[in-house]
Design a protein around this motif. Structure first.
Motif, mmCIF file in Angstrom:
data_model
loop_
_atom_site.group_PDB
_atom_site.id
_atom_site.type_symbol
_atom_site.label_atom_id
_atom_site.label_comp_id
_atom_site.label_asym_id
_atom_site.label_seq_id
_atom_site.Cartn_x
_atom_site.Cartn_y
_atom_site.Cartn_z
ATOM 1 N N LEU A 172 88.677 77.191 43.948
ATOM 2 C CA LEU A 172 87.421 76.778 43.332
ATOM 3 C C LEU A 172 86.569 77.985 42.968
ATOM 4 C CD1 LEU A 172 85.458 74.537 42.517
ATOM 5 C CD2 LEU A 172 84.579 74.554 44.874
ATOM 6 N N ARG A 173 86.501 78.987 43.857
ATOM 7 C CA ARG A 173 85.709 80.171 43.551
ATOM 8 C C ARG A 173 86.319 80.952 42.397
ATOM 9 N NH1 ARG A 173 81.400 83.525 45.186
ATOM 10 N NH2 ARG A 173 81.267 84.914 43.379
ATOM 11 N N ARG A 174 87.642 81.074 42.395
ATOM 12 C CA ARG A 174 88.291 81.782 41.302
ATOM 13 C C ARG A 174 88.070 81.049 39.985
ATOM 14 N NH1 ARG A 174 91.878 81.728 37.578
ATOM 15 N NH2 ARG A 174 93.164 83.550 37.106
ATOM 16 N N THR A 175 88.194 79.721 40.005
ATOM 17 C CA THR A 175 87.991 78.928 38.797
ATOM 18 C C THR A 175 86.566 79.074 38.297
ATOM 19 O OG1 THR A 175 89.671 77.323 39.472
ATOM 20 C CG2 THR A 175 88.060 76.594 37.838
ATOM 21 N N LEU A 176 85.610 79.023 39.220
ATOM 22 C CA LEU A 176 84.209 79.162 38.836
ATOM 23 C C LEU A 176 83.962 80.534 38.217
ATOM 24 C CD1 LEU A 176 81.436 77.802 38.887
ATOM 25 C CD2 LEU A 176 81.076 78.792 41.154
ATOM 26 N N ASP A 177 84.476 81.587 38.857
ATOM 27 C CA ASP A 177 84.316 82.945 38.326
ATOM 28 C C ASP A 177 84.869 83.048 36.909
ATOM 29 O OD1 ASP A 177 83.158 83.768 40.654
ATOM 30 O OD2 ASP A 177 84.904 84.844 41.424
ATOM 31 N N GLU A 178 86.096 82.558 36.731
ATOM 32 C CA GLU A 178 86.753 82.734 35.440
ATOM 33 C C GLU A 178 86.116 81.878 34.352
ATOM 34 O OE1 GLU A 178 91.131 82.062 33.447
ATOM 35 O OE2 GLU A 178 90.969 83.197 35.312
ATOM 36 N N LEU A 179 85.764 80.643 34.679
ATOM 37 C CA LEU A 179 85.201 79.783 33.646
ATOM 38 C C LEU A 179 83.824 80.264 33.198
ATOM 39 C CD1 LEU A 179 86.225 76.151 34.666
ATOM 40 C CD2 LEU A 179 87.180 77.612 32.886
ATOM 41 N N VAL A 180 83.000 80.706 34.148
ATOM 42 C CA VAL A 180 81.690 81.224 33.751
ATOM 43 C C VAL A 180 81.865 82.470 32.890
ATOM 44 C CG1 VAL A 180 79.530 82.216 34.581
ATOM 45 C CG2 VAL A 180 80.489 80.234 35.728
ATOM 46 N N ALA A 181 82.775 83.373 33.290
ATOM 47 C CA ALA A 181 83.030 84.575 32.501
ATOM 48 C C ALA A 181 83.601 84.224 31.130
ATOM 49 C CB ALA A 181 83.976 85.507 33.243
ATOM 50 N N THR A 182 84.403 83.165 31.059
ATOM 51 C CA THR A 182 84.991 82.753 29.790
ATOM 52 C C THR A 182 83.923 82.357 28.786
ATOM 53 O OG1 THR A 182 87.057 82.008 30.803
ATOM 54 C CG2 THR A 182 86.488 81.037 28.681
ATOM 55 N N TYR A 183 82.886 81.686 29.258
ATOM 56 C CA TYR A 183 81.890 81.144 28.344
ATOM 57 C C TYR A 183 80.672 82.044 28.150
ATOM 58 C CZ TYR A 183 84.501 76.835 28.009
ATOM 59 O OH TYR A 183 85.492 75.918 27.747
#
Length: 422
Positions: A172-183
């Motif tokens: 969940l933390r990795r997903t949150l990090d990557e998705l926020v950085a993606t957008y």
């Protein structure tokens, strides 16, 4: 070392494991399972990912060997890795899968020849259930002729709930990090996670700024089908963005057919920031975009890039619960006007006098194109073009390691652990 009980492993998973880096966590788990009596020679964790590029990511542990990291990319999804994987069987059935490797035909699963080559005798694949979504997977392998015992199976069953909780938190933390950085970009994402989440929290920065603008996009978009318009934008972004990222720039916005990026002066200095921005611009303009076909006629795809050096306010603007993390200010407006002038002056790349000054004495020649009135500014703006392209390009980096099929539904890659940290 003293033996470890199943209860001690559960306590460790609950109290200590969530704070560990993923490699240390998996290494600690592997050795604890061996100390608990499990003849473990190989363990792999595979997790489905919510990512622009990855379908799944995983990590493999073997005693006395470096941790291995794995990815299963979107680009690989039609290559049959997953369909030939025991993970698919477990995902479809929701049940444990056990294999006597010696008695399993090589063509049963893609991983079987690899397991036999490693000397594995018994292979166990377990579904890993999170609180939401489809199951993930966990595999164990042993070279022991006796295979895994009932006590080993009971040990796995005992730790599974706690292990699933730890992995779900990490994913969940990795997903949150990557998705926020993606957008919003990596820089804004880092600041957001450090607590910069309130309107008005802004920082003044000096930076080389870039804006790329696709020429004639409005006219093209009215004549192209919606899907082809999106594909055109993606091809254009693929020409512009990689050079920005390679030079350490930050893509802040895709504004329709425009790309806004910055190269902060701190801590490298204004000259280095401008040099990186110029290399990124020249790299983008060196890309060859295929023509777009409109009514049977191929039309060239062209874009212009403006470069400027100045100050911006960088941070949160917006209203209520809807905020935007971006750069605003007079110099950002100047940048936008320079980008527009590329079309009017029929030049692919224009820079401002402040950019030339900040770039400094690099023996780089610029040609003055005069001063021009600019909407919103009281004084005409002097613009320049580089006399030649390509003089500041750095040495070519080595290409990344090619993917090699692992047979377990993922592909191996020589990526840093942060790239697929779970």
């Amino acid at each position: 070392m003293a033996p470890v009980t199943p209860e001690a492993i559960v306590d460790w998973l609950v109290a200590e494991a969530p704070r560990l880096e993923v490699g240390a966590f998996v290494d600690g788990l592997g050795w604890r399972l061996r100390r608990a009596g499990m003849p473990l020679d190989r363990m792999m964790i595979s997790l489905r990912m919510l990512s622009p590029n990855l379908l799944a990511a995983g990590i493999v542990w073997r005693p006395f060997q470096p941790i291995g990291y794995f990815t299963y990319d979107y680009a690989d999804r039609d290559k049959g890795f997953y369909e030939r994987s025991p993970f698919k069987v477990v995902h479809d059935s929701g049940e444990w899968l056990e294999l006597d490797v010696d008695k399993t035909p090589d063509d049963r699963f893609g991983v079987i020849p690899d397991l036999k080559e490693e000397g594995v005798r018994h292979y166990l694949v377990v579904p890993l259930w999170f609180t939401v979504g489809a199951p993930n997977s966990l595999s164990f392998a042993t070279k022991s002729p006796d295979g895994f015992s009932d006590a080993d199976r009971a040990l796995v069953a005992r730790i599974l709930p706690a292990l699933a909780n730890v992995l779900e938190i990490k994913r969940l933390r990795r997903t949150l990090d990557e998705l926020v950085a993606t957008y919003v970009g990596a820089g804004p994402a880092s600041q957001i996670f450090n607590g910069v989440v309130h309107r008005g929290e802004v920082t003044r920065i000096e930076a080389a700024m870039m804006m790329a603008d696709l020429r004639g996009f409005t006219a093209l978009s009215t004549r192209l089908p919606v899907q082809e318009t999106a594909e055109l934008l993606n091809r254009y972004y693929d020409a512009v963005v990689p050079g920005i990222v390679a030079e350490g720039g930050e893509v802040l916005k895709f504004i329709g057919d425009a790309v806004l990026a910055i190269f902060p002066a701190a801590p490298v200095g204004s000259q280095d920031a401008c040099a990186r921005a110029l290399r990124a611009a020249e790299s983008a303009l060196a890309s060859e975009l295929e023509p777009v076909v409109v009514d049977g006629v191929p039309l060239p795809v062209r874009f212009g890039i403006g470069l400027h050096y100045g100050e911006a306010v960088y941070g949160n603007v917006g209203s209520g619960n809807r905020l935007d993390f971006t750069a605003v200010g007079r110099d950002v407006n100047v940048l936008a006007r320079i980008s527009e002038m590329c079309s009017a002056l029929k030049q692919p790349l224009l820079v401002t006098e402040s950019f030339v000054t900040a770039l400094g004495d690099t023996e780089r020649a610029f040609k003055a194109l005069g001063s021009h009135p600019v909407r919103g500014l009281s004084e005409p703006l002097a613009v320049f073009e580089p006399a030649t392209f390509g003089e500041l390009k750095p040495p070519q980096a080595q290409p990344p390691t090619d993917h090699v099929g692992s047979g377990e539904g993922v592909s191996t890659s020589a990526l840093p652990s942060r790239a697929i940290a779970i």
